[in-house]
Enzyme design. Structure first.
Site, short mmCIF file in Angstrom:
data_model
loop_
_atom_site.label_atom_id
_atom_site.label_comp_id
_atom_site.label_asym_id
_atom_site.label_seq_id
_atom_site.Cartn_x
_atom_site.Cartn_y
_atom_site.Cartn_z
N LYS A 22 45.95 103.06 50.61
CA LYS A 22 45.35 101.90 50.06
C LYS A 22 46.22 100.42 50.08
O LYS A 22 45.59 99.45 50.70
CB LYS A 22 45.36 101.96 48.66
CG LYS A 22 44.55 103.47 48.15
CD LYS A 22 44.25 103.57 46.61
CE LYS A 22 45.80 103.68 46.04
NZ LYS A 22 46.47 105.09 46.50
N ARG A 178 51.40 113.24 40.85
CA ARG A 178 50.66 111.89 40.95
C ARG A 178 49.41 112.60 41.61
O ARG A 178 48.30 112.12 41.27
CB ARG A 178 51.43 111.17 41.74
CG ARG A 178 52.15 110.20 41.02
CD ARG A 178 53.15 109.48 42.05
NE ARG A 178 52.73 108.45 42.70
CZ ARG A 178 53.46 108.17 44.23
NH1 ARG A 178 54.58 108.43 44.17
NH2 ARG A 178 52.70 107.40 44.86
#
Ligand code: AP5
Length: 226
Positions: A22, A178
């Site tokens: 990202k 995560r």
């Protein structure tokens, strides 16, 4: 893209697992298109670095790979969107790493009495878990400007002169946590955004992935820098 000032903001959400690229893709697109971009991860890390009240509150959560509370993140994002929206008409914003929960997505849809809702587009970068763990194990970030580098970047110092370091939450156990949080809280957002989401293959070289997102941006008519 038509409407009055706040209606003319276009929001491009970058969604994807930790390490899916990202930030890297956003870094490239910022240089090519007339867009503002902010990453909630970077904003939160800055709060930690500056030892603010928010920073002290979130440091432990980020350190174990958990998700920071919606109230904190929504507040930070709203403040930053207000700032860029004040820049005038036709503003385009990339949100890297927000929203990550359905609660955050609902708050974003409700901002400015729902005026942004119809100009939100979601780009999901699709990369498998083994690949993201491998990428993150090689990641280094600039301690000064926050730029990200990977295995393909054969440099020791950032272009700004800053030192390249490993992120504290990039230890493998934290990365796995995560990933779990992503699957539990964020992946279900693809259903919430079913009518606004496009899935883009995040595998291949950075140039290949950026080109796929470029094509999508061009299709939306996002203005290129001259
Ligand atoms: P954040 O910083 O957003 O972390 P993340 O989402 O886990 O994403 P990453 O930054 O790890 O990965 P990325 O997808 O940007 O990949 P990158 O481009 O670096 O958030 C950190 C923490 O803050 C969260 O865990 C949470 O605690 C908190 N937080 C943030 N937002 C929140 C929110 N909305 N709500 C609650 N909490 C929040 O790429 C990875 C590596 O791969 C790099 O080294 C790169 O060079 C390399 N690479 C990229 N693309 C390629 C490619 N195509 N080929 C080979 N290598 C590549």
């Amino acid at each position: 893209m038509t409407g009055t000032m706040t209606e003319m903001i276009t929001i491009l959400i970058f969604m994807g697992a930790p390490g899916s690229g990202k930030g890297t893709v956003a870094q490239h697109l910022k240089e090519k298109y007339v867009v503002s971009c902010f990453s909630t991860g970077n904003l939160l890390r800055n709060e930690v670095k500056e030892k603010t009240a928010i920073g002290r509150r979130v440091e432990g959560i980020i350190g174990v790979g958990g998700l920071v509370g919606d109230d904190v993140v929504n507040g930070i994002v709203e403040k930053n969107i207000e700032k860029v929206a004040a820049g005038g008409k036709g503003v385009v914003v990339i949100l890297d790493g927000y929203p990550r929960t359905e609660g955050q997505a609902r708050v974003l849809d409700g901002m400015k009495d729902g005026k942004f809702r119809n100009s939100i587009h979601v780009i999901e970068l699709d990369v498998d878990a083994d690949e993201v763990v491998a990428r993150i194990s090689q990641r280094r970030v600039c301690a000064k400007c926050g730029n990200t580098y990977g295995a393909m970047d054969k440099i020791e110092i950032c272009s700004c002169g800053g030192e390249l370091i490993k992120r504290k939450d990039d230890e493998e156990a934290t990365v796995r946590n995560r990933l779990k949080e992503y699957e539990k809280a964020t992946l279900p957002l693809s259903e919430y955004y079913f009518d606004r989401i496009v899935k883009i293959n995040g595998k291949g070289t950075v140039e290949e992935v950026v080109k796929r997102v470029d094509d999508y941006f061009d299709g939306l008519g996002i203005e290129r820098r001259r």
